[in-house]
Design a protein around this motif. Structure first.
Motif, PDB file in Angstrom:
ATOM      1  N   ASP A 155     -13.581 -10.384  17.914  1.00 50.77           N
ATOM      2  CA  ASP A 155     -13.961  -9.671  16.700  1.00 50.77           C
ATOM      3  C   ASP A 155     -13.442  -8.238  16.736  1.00 50.77           C
ATOM      4  OD1 ASP A 155     -15.444 -11.939  16.226  1.00 50.77           O
ATOM      5  OD2 ASP A 155     -17.184 -11.116  17.259  1.00 50.77           O
ATOM      6  N   ILE A 156     -13.423  -7.667  17.944  1.00 54.95           N
ATOM      7  CA  ILE A 156     -13.000  -6.276  18.098  1.00 54.95           C
ATOM      8  C   ILE A 156     -11.649  -6.059  17.437  1.00 54.95           C
ATOM      9  CG2 ILE A 156     -12.224  -4.563  19.781  1.00 54.95           C
ATOM     10  CD1 ILE A 156     -14.230  -5.491  21.678  1.00 54.95           C
ATOM     11  N   LEU A 157     -10.721  -6.995  17.695  1.00 60.39           N
ATOM     12  CA  LEU A 157      -9.367  -6.847  17.166  1.00 60.39           C
ATOM     13  C   LEU A 157      -9.358  -6.975  15.655  1.00 60.39           C
ATOM     14  CD1 LEU A 157      -7.475  -8.989  19.817  1.00 60.39           C
ATOM     15  CD2 LEU A 157      -7.708  -6.506  19.735  1.00 60.39           C
ATOM     16  N   ALA A 158     -10.149  -7.931  15.152  1.00 59.43           N
ATOM     17  CA  ALA A 158     -10.180  -8.145  13.700  1.00 59.43           C
ATOM     18  C   ALA A 158     -10.739  -6.910  13.011  1.00 59.43           C
ATOM     19  CB  ALA A 158     -11.032  -9.374  13.373  1.00 59.43           C
ATOM     20  N   VAL A 159     -11.822  -6.378  13.585  1.00 63.32           N
ATOM     21  CA  VAL A 159     -12.433  -5.184  12.988  1.00 63.32           C
ATOM     22  C   VAL A 159     -11.448  -4.020  13.047  1.00 63.32           C
ATOM     23  CG1 VAL A 159     -14.266  -3.481  13.284  1.00 63.32           C
ATOM     24  CG2 VAL A 159     -14.789  -5.915  13.470  1.00 63.32           C
ATOM     25  N   ALA A 160     -10.787  -3.883  14.192  1.00 61.10           N
ATOM     26  CA  ALA A 160      -9.833  -2.786  14.327  1.00 61.10           C
ATOM     27  C   ALA A 160      -8.733  -2.896  13.285  1.00 61.10           C
ATOM     28  CB  ALA A 160      -9.230  -2.795  15.730  1.00 61.10           C
ATOM     29  N   ALA A 161      -8.268  -4.131  13.040  1.00 59.15           N
ATOM     30  CA  ALA A 161      -7.211  -4.328  12.053  1.00 59.15           C
ATOM     31  C   ALA A 161      -7.687  -3.933  10.661  1.00 59.15           C
ATOM     32  CB  ALA A 161      -6.753  -5.788  12.069  1.00 59.15           C
ATOM     33  N   SER A 357      -2.132 -17.822  18.655  1.00 61.12           N
ATOM     34  CA  SER A 357      -2.988 -16.713  18.234  1.00 61.12           C
ATOM     35  C   SER A 357      -2.404 -15.357  18.593  1.00 61.12           C
ATOM     36  CB  SER A 357      -4.371 -16.842  18.865  1.00 61.12           C
ATOM     37  OG  SER A 357      -4.932 -18.083  18.544  1.00 61.12           O
ATOM     38  N   GLY A 358      -1.342 -15.335  19.377  1.00 65.22           N
ATOM     39  CA  GLY A 358      -0.754 -14.058  19.741  1.00 65.22           C
ATOM     40  C   GLY A 358      -0.045 -14.183  21.069  1.00 65.22           C
ATOM     41  N   ILE A 359       0.275 -13.046  21.656  1.00 71.24           N
ATOM     42  CA  ILE A 359       0.932 -13.060  22.958  1.00 71.24           C
ATOM     43  C   ILE A 359      -0.109 -12.703  24.004  1.00 71.24           C
ATOM     44  CG2 ILE A 359       2.757 -12.024  24.353  1.00 71.24           C
ATOM     45  CD1 ILE A 359       4.185 -11.534  21.601  1.00 71.24           C
ATOM     46  N   PHE A 360      -0.305 -13.622  24.950  1.00 74.61           N
ATOM     47  CA  PHE A 360      -1.393 -13.466  25.904  1.00 74.61           C
ATOM     48  C   PHE A 360      -0.917 -12.750  27.157  1.00 74.61           C
ATOM     49  CE2 PHE A 360      -2.686 -16.980  23.267  1.00 74.61           C
ATOM     50  CZ  PHE A 360      -4.054 -16.811  23.126  1.00 74.61           C
ATOM     51  N   ASN A 361      -1.655 -11.723  27.570  1.00 78.34           N
ATOM     52  CA  ASN A 361      -1.424 -11.040  28.835  1.00 78.34           C
ATOM     53  C   ASN A 361      -2.749 -10.950  29.581  1.00 78.34           C
ATOM     54  OD1 ASN A 361       1.440 -10.178  28.734  1.00 78.34           O
ATOM     55  ND2 ASN A 361       0.710  -9.187  26.852  1.00 78.34           N
ATOM     56  N   PHE A 362      -2.986 -11.909  30.466  1.00 79.65           N
ATOM     57  CA  PHE A 362      -4.276 -11.904  31.157  1.00 79.65           C
ATOM     58  C   PHE A 362      -4.221 -10.981  32.362  1.00 79.65           C
ATOM     59  CE2 PHE A 362      -4.357 -16.023  29.008  1.00 79.65           C
ATOM     60  CZ  PHE A 362      -5.614 -15.965  28.433  1.00 79.65           C
ATOM     61  N   SER A 363      -5.384 -10.553  32.833  1.00 79.01           N
ATOM     62  CA  SER A 363      -5.495  -9.788  34.071  1.00 79.01           C
ATOM     63  C   SER A 363      -6.920  -9.989  34.563  1.00 79.01           C
ATOM     64  CB  SER A 363      -5.216  -8.308  33.802  1.00 79.01           C
ATOM     65  OG  SER A 363      -6.359  -7.722  33.213  1.00 79.01           O
ATOM     66  N   ASN A 368      -9.236 -12.232  27.714  1.00 77.32           N
ATOM     67  CA  ASN A 368      -8.840 -12.728  26.396  1.00 77.32           C
ATOM     68  C   ASN A 368      -7.326 -12.596  26.283  1.00 77.32           C
ATOM     69  OD1 ASN A 368      -8.669 -13.539  23.775  1.00 77.32           O
ATOM     70  ND2 ASN A 368      -9.723 -11.796  22.893  1.00 77.32           N
ATOM     71  N   GLY A 369      -6.818 -11.480  26.740  1.00 74.79           N
ATOM     72  CA  GLY A 369      -5.370 -11.340  26.882  1.00 74.79           C
ATOM     73  C   GLY A 369      -4.621 -11.024  25.616  1.00 74.79           C
ATOM     74  N   LEU A 370      -5.323 -10.855  24.490  1.00 77.09           N
ATOM     75  CA  LEU A 370      -4.612 -10.598  23.243  1.00 77.09           C
ATOM     76  C   LEU A 370      -4.638  -9.115  22.913  1.00 77.09           C
ATOM     77  CD1 LEU A 370      -5.877 -13.568  21.086  1.00 77.09           C
ATOM     78  CD2 LEU A 370      -3.574 -13.232  21.979  1.00 77.09           C
ATOM     79  N   GLY A 371      -3.580  -8.648  22.277  1.00 80.14           N
ATOM     80  CA  GLY A 371      -3.539  -7.261  21.848  1.00 80.14           C
ATOM     81  C   GLY A 371      -3.694  -7.158  20.347  1.00 80.14           C
ATOM     82  N   SER A 372      -3.591  -5.944  19.816  1.00 75.27           N
ATOM     83  CA  SER A 372      -3.844  -5.741  18.390  1.00 75.27           C
ATOM     84  C   SER A 372      -2.785  -6.441  17.539  1.00 75.27           C
ATOM     85  CB  SER A 372      -3.872  -4.245  18.078  1.00 75.27           C
ATOM     86  OG  SER A 372      -2.674  -3.654  18.546  1.00 75.27           O
ATOM     87  N   ASP A 373      -1.653  -6.810  18.158  1.00 75.05           N
ATOM     88  CA  ASP A 373      -0.624  -7.492  17.371  1.00 75.05           C
ATOM     89  C   ASP A 373      -0.992  -8.948  17.063  1.00 75.05           C
ATOM     90  OD1 ASP A 373      -0.518  -8.266  19.951  1.00 75.05           O
ATOM     91  OD2 ASP A 373       1.673  -8.459  20.035  1.00 75.05           O
TER      92      ASP A 373
END
Lengths: 389, 312, 259, 291
Positions: A155-161, A357-363, A368-373
């Motif tokens: 949700d964080i990303l959606a809200v940020a967008a 859903s996007g480009i995943f970068n886990f750590s 979740n690994g997704l960025g704002s893009d």
């Protein structure tokens, strides 16, 4: 005397009944040379949130079939064991237990919802099994649990967008209208928390029931405070009713929706009331509008075509969550030899996976690994989606 | 004497199940059967014996679960200390609600209890600072008592079925006493019961409170088994499911509650095989059982056995 | 006739249902240890009067005094505790329970074991239970159904059900017993046996108010008769005087006697 | 002022929806002494059948409407014949569980036949909303209001003035007595079911332009309709009407003056209060039997 006999009979019947559960075959072994990797799927295929679970189940089947056609993973075929939790936490717990204990799966994909995911998590932690949820709630990956991952955009990303767009329009005051369930609640929390950094004030926050028939009362209440924009957070059909009600009340305040309604269905339901609505969505919805340079475009087009060919239904914006989960699992499984800890580490170290859903970068700190893009903003114009830069 | 044999058999069955079943899934399903039996048992006392319907009993189930969750997580109480408080909370709410509500009768009583259940459910959902709201309440601790940890499915099975046995003994004793006779009298005819000196209003309230307490115990056990609760679990649908367990198993039958709870817990597990058709089959089974065995499975099966024996 | 204080005093009692005046201004007294017959044509208000005395609903005006104190504010079960018991016109046994259990329930008002007592089975509870069972068997013996103690009451023959209901009413240890058409549906032999039983009950010092259509039974066993017609008391007196009363004749036959 | 009026209108819209469903409950109770917990599902079937008739079949509004109501009535008749009449000991609690089972069954059928997506039906007229002192009332709300009032009037006439209606009511009061005076009580019960499910279908058709429709819409609507029927007094048609509007307006005022999250709680709280004060609903028509 008679009574004892009756009761004894009753008990025999009961014993037989219970015994019968144990006789149900858990699954049939496939006949490949190497034993197949069993992956559990757990979605709300029926029930009120079937619009999530149904495409997720189909996408999982699709992904598994694609991988198997390509020869499996190191010669191991994938085998999907999928159960329906109907969106009910108790059923999800039972089904997860069955996946772990009876079917002996090596990883679980799903459930579709935040509450069902949270209900299953204690069991997954105990069983130490890789687990990739398809739910949106931020609570799932924060705090990070070593075994728990998720593929749906937070949700964080959606809200940020949404807020970034609101800020670009110089809006200051917003009214919130969220659905009274876990999805809406999580959204509302993020909407309230992130307002200040974007220079926004929430002037009124109202809720509606997911089966409510008319929301004009809530909208009237929000209108009293003259917000610059209204953000509605829910899943179909509620937000469509909100859009219609706003049109009927003759309100011209811009309406923003969440990614929860990002499907052609919303436009169909809301009709002319959908015009001008702005919402964030995963790129799947606007594949054809994407520039060819977009790294996700090819993946999205392949997925859409394959889904269409296999199920003869238009692709949904939600199925991608489980499709991504299987693809990620497949990458992590590669060379792991089915060892759960290795799979876990494999996911945790995965970088640059181009998914639906996007480009995943886990750590280790980001599960979740997704960025704002992962989100793009779209506007509905003439009954069609239109990308906003 | 006969009863003792029955109880011993019961204990033996549970012990055997716990000992020989190592698959945690089966153990968990059996544990859920136990929890549902507690719910059905409590409601059966109210519906089967006192003849009062409640369409909002999931509220007490929820009160038990949320009370222990709040006390153990927010206030770091020991669960064993939280248990009596959870039950007391449900009992108190039941008393306050019962006084006016039990004056209603028939469908109006159904409506009154239904409304109450909805209100409690909305409180669970909306009071999110305390209850975790619609997303649910996380982090409820698992039970342990000294060196014994109940996080193993075996031990939890024993705990739950121990509680079931305790409640069965409790209900049996009440039914076989002066109070139980009065209850059965109310069920057979409230007018006549009053005419022999039974304070029907007071007795109905007592049973309402008792069944609320038992539901709260079930809620406590559920919360510490799953370690997560959300309002969904205690909704109107659950209340209806509880009523269905009682009626399908057989009203006014203690072993019927066990049977009804078993069937309604196992049925969805079996019906997974039908996937999309699950709802259709589930609905059909409910209808068919009620059409052909309207007195519930216990009585229905006994009747069939009796008839076939007579025809032989 | 007995000259003690009256056990039950009905004072100017009226009751209306909607527009229908069921009882208007009825007064009479019952004396300890007597059988009083309450007669009247259908719809005269006999059952209404029963329901008022047993507290099922309150009177509109007037008062009912039992053992010298008003019963108007008491509920049904409280009045049973005070010593008023009744039977019903259509037998209302607890059909799913045995004959014995029916009588045990009948003793509800004079036993006291509650929820806690039943769960923990204290010694006094077991003692009370034993005594209650003994009394129950005595009562079953009294009506002659001792052999059928463990049969379901719903399975008993109708005549026996009537007797069992009588025994159940007696089990509460009443001072006043109200019998609503106890002989309805019984054959001649059974009616005679019932008459004997009712007399025996009276001889134990229990006051009886009897509604009965079987005139020969009523006239034979009653010490006094009260006659109601259309909600009003039209006559009161000994059986003999009632048989000759003109108003009663009119009420029953519609015309005055041709004598 | 404008706000209060708007809350009121919002309440009227919701209230009309609740009322139209409550009338289905009440009507059936009036003639069979039974609560059909699957009523909400018949509403759903009505709405979705209408979607099919007006969508893929391209029927104009009125013929689609009539065809829908007929289809669902027939389904109701079948339901009565197959599931209700076959019960050997028709105690209320048994019938309730059967109708609960039927509601799950029908929901399953709805899901299989129409899928899990929501549909919308175009409103009956594309009239702009009515504007009264700045507050807006939907054209479709007016349609619902009109049809509800018409429905109640027709039913009132049917039960009070026609022989069949009176016979139906007689069956509810005493089936045996009705049979003795020559009323074919079985036929009457079946007819009542057909009529009530037809009413349910009608409700589904007229409300779904506002609410959208999907296979799981029935449960909540059925629940609210049941509440409204109880509030007004079971078995009383005018009571259902009053109950429905009261519930709708209470909810809207709950949103306006308490909190939208507690809207249902506010409504139910007042409901309980009314029930405690008047244990038979606002207009208690018949004595309600116990379970």
């Amino acid at each position: 005397m008679m009574r004892t006999k009756k009761i004894r009979l009753l008990f025999t019947a009961l014993t037989l009944l219970i015994a019968a559960t144990f006789l149900i075959p858990s699954s049939v072994l496939s006949e490949t040379e190497k034993p197949s990797y069993k992956i559990g799927g757990l979605f709300s295929i029926t029930g009120p949130t079937s619009f999530l679970g149904d495409p997720e189940k189909k996408s999982m089947e699709l992904a598994v079939e694609q991988i198997n056609k390509a020869g499996g993973i190191n010669g191991h075929m994938l085998e999907a064991v999928i159960y329906d939790d109907e969106g009910d936490p108790s059923k999800a717990v039972n089904a997860a237990s069955k996946l772990i204990e009876s079917d002996k799966v090596i990883a679980i994909v799903g459930p579709s919802l935040t509450p069902t995911t949270l209900a299953v998590m204690p069991m997954v932690q105990k069983a130490q099994i890789p687990f990739i949820s398809c739910a949106a709630g931020n609570k799932i990956v924060q705090p990070v649990d070593p075994w728990v991952f998720k593929t749906a955009q937070s949700d964080i990303l959606a809200v940020a967008a949404i807020y970034a767009h609101l800020k670009s329009q110089n809006f200051k005051k917003i009214g919130l209208l969220t659905v009274a369930n876990a999805f809406g609640e999580s959204g509302k929390e993020q909407l309230v928390n992130q307002a200040a950094p974007f220079g926004l004030t929430v002037v009124k926050a109202e809720t509606f029931g997911d089966k409510d028939t008319d929301m004009t009362a809530q909208i009237t209440k929000i209108r009293q405070d003259n917000p610059d924009a209204i953000v509605c957070w829910g899943t179909n059909p509620g937000p469509a009713v909100v859009a219609k009600n706003i049109q009927q009340l003759g309100i011209t305040i811009p309406l923003y929706q969440s990614h929860g309604v990002a499907s052609p269905k919303f436009i169909e339901l809301a009709g002319t009331a959908a015009e001008g609505i702005i919402l964030p969505t995963g790129k799947i919805l606007v594949t054809s509008l994407l520039p060819d340079t977009d790294p996700q475009k090819k993946v999205l087009m392949d997925y859409t075509a394959a889904y269409d060919a296999m199920f003869k239904t238009p692709v949904s914006g939600f199925g991608g969550y489980s499709y991504d989960a299987i693809q990620i699992l497949a990458k992590a499984l590669n060379g792991s030899d089915g060892d759960k800890e290795k799979i876990r580490q494999g996911i945790e170290n995965l970088k640059g996976h181009v998914g639906i859903s996007g480009i995943f970068n886990f750590s280790p700190t980001e599960h979740n690994g997704l960025g704002s893009d992962a989100f793009v903003m779209v506007k509905i114009k003439n009954g069609k989606w239109e990308l906003i830069e | 004497m006969r009863v003792q044999i029955l109880y011993s058999f019961f204990i033996l069955m549970v012990a055997l199940a716990g000992h020989f079943i190592s698959n945690a899934y089966y153990l968990q399903v059996l544990t859920f059967i136990g929890i549902n039996t507690l719910l059905a048992l409590g409601l059966n006392m109210l519906m089967g014996y006192a003849g009062q319907i409640s369409l909002g009993h999931a509220a007490f189930y929820g009160i038990g679960a949320y009370a222990t969750a709040i006390l153990t997580v927010h206030f770091s109480w020991s669960p064993w200390l939280a248990l009596p408080v959870a039950i007391a909370a449900a009992v108190m709410v039941a008393y306050i609600v019962g006084v006016p509500t039990l004056k209603l009768s028939g469908y109006y009583l159904g409506m009154g209890t239904l409304g109450f259940g909805m209100i409690i459910n909305i409180i669970f959902r909306e009071w999110s600072s305390v209850t975790g709201g619609a997303s649910g309440f996380v982090g409820i601790p698992a039970l342990s008592l000294g060196p014994v940890s109940f996080s193993s499915r075996q031990n939890y099975l024993y705990l739950v079925w121990g509680c079931v046995l305790l409640c069965i003994v409790l209900c049996r004793r009440i039914i076989d006493s002066r109070v139980g006779r009065a209850l059965r009298a109310i069920h057979d005819g409230e007018k006549a019961a009053a005419a022999v000196g039974v304070d029907t209003q007071k007795l109905k309230l007592q049973v309402f409170v008792l069944s609320a307490g038992m539901s709260a115990l079930a809620g406590f056990l559920y919360a510490h088994l799953v370690c997560f609760i959300s309002p969904e679990t205690f909704s109107f649908i659950m209340s209806i499911r509880m009523v269905t367990m009682v009626v399908i198993g057989g009203m006014a039958s203690i072993w019927g509650s066990l049977l009804g709870a078993s069937l309604l817990t196992l049925l969805p597990e079996w019906l997974h095989a039908f996937s999309e058709f699950e709802m259709v089959v589930y609905g059909l089974i409910l209808m068919i059982v009620m059409i052909f065995l309207p007195k519930g499975l216990t009585r229905g099966i006994l009747d069939i056995v009796e008839r076939s024996r007579r025809s032989l | 006739m007995n000259s003690d204080h009256p056990l039950l005093i009905v004072e100017n009692v009226s009751k209306a249902f909607g527009g229908v005046q069921a009882l208007s201004d009825v007064s009479f007294q019952l004396f300890p240890g007597t059988i009083t017959g309450l007669i009247g044509p259908n719809g005269a208000g006999k059952t209404t009067l029963f329901n008022l005395i047993t507290g099922i609903f309150p009177a509109d005006t007037g008062d009912i005094l039992f053992k010298g104190s008003s019963t108007l504010n008491n509920t049904v079960h409280e009045l049973v505790q005070c010593g008023i018991a009744r039977t019903f016109q259509n037998v209302e046994l607890f059909e799913s329970m045995t004959a014995l259990e029916n009588i045990l329930v009948g003793q509800h008002a004079r036993t006291r074991c509650g929820m806690w007592g039943s769960v923990f089975r204290f010694p006094w509870v077991r003692h009370e239970e034993g005594r209650a069972t003994k009394i129950a068997f005595e009562l079953l013996d009294f009506i002659g159904l001792k052999e059928h103690a463990l049969r379901k009451s719903g399975d008993l023959a109708f005549g026996w059900q009537r007797l069992l209901e009588l025994a159940r009413a007696l089990a509460s240890g009443p001072r006043l017993l109200l019998l609503d058409e106890p002989a309805a549906g019984l054959n001649m032999v059974e009616t005679m046996q019932l008459g004997d039983l009712i007399r025996k009950v009276r001889d134990q010092g229990i006051t009886i108010l009897l509604v009965e259509h079987d005139m020969s039974l009523t006239m034979e066993i009653s010490d006094a008769i009260v006659v109601l017609d259309q909600g009003k008391k039209i006559a009161q007196g000994s059986p003999r005087s009632i048989q000759e009363d003109e108003a009663v004749m009119r009420a029953y036959l519609g015309t005055s006697p041709q004598k | 002022m404008q706000e209060i009026l708007q809350y009121f209108f919002s309440g009227i819209t919701n209230g009309a929806i609740y009322a139209v469903i409550a009338i289905g409950f009440s009507m059936l109770y009036n003639s069979t002494d039974l609560i059909n917990f699957a009523h909400g599902e018949f509403v759903m079937l009505g709405a979705l059948t209408m979607v099919t008739f007006s969508g893929p079949f391209h029927l104009p509004l009125l013929p689609a409407f009539i065809a829908t109501v007929c289809c669902i009535s027939i389904a109701g008749l079948l339901f009565e014949r197959l599931a209700i009449r076959t019960v050997r000991f028709p105690e209320p609690i048994v019938l309730i569980i059967i109708t609960v089972g039927a509601s799950i069954f029908l929901r399953g059928i709805g899901m299989l036949a129409w899928g899990k997506d929501a549909y919308s039906i175009p409103p009956f007229s594309t009239h702009p909303p009515l504007d009264i002192a700045g507050a807006k009332l939907l054209a479709q709300s007016l349609w619902i209001l009109l049809i509800v009032l018409l429905m109640v009037a027709c039913l009132h006439f049917f039960f009070k003035k026609t022989l069949t209606g009176k016979a139906m009511e007689a069956c509810a009061i005493d089936k045996r007595a009705a049979w003795i005076v020559g009323i074919p009580s079985k036929l009457m019960v079946m007819l009542a079911f057909g009529l009530s499910t037809g009413l349910g279908a009608l409700s589904g058709v007229i409300i779904s332009p506002i609410t959208m429709c999907s296979y799981d819409m029935g449960t909540m609507l059925g629940l609210k309709g049941f509440c409204a029927a109880m509030l007004g007094g079971l078995g009383s048609l005018w009571g259902s009407l009053i109950g429905g509007f009261l519930l709708g307006i209470l909810e809207a005022l709950g949103v306006g003056f308490v909190s939208s999250g507690l809207k249902d709680a506010t409504a139910f709280f007042l409901l309980l209060f009314i029930l405690y004060a008047r244990p038979g609903g606002i207009i208690s028509a018949l004595n309600v039997k116990r379970f």
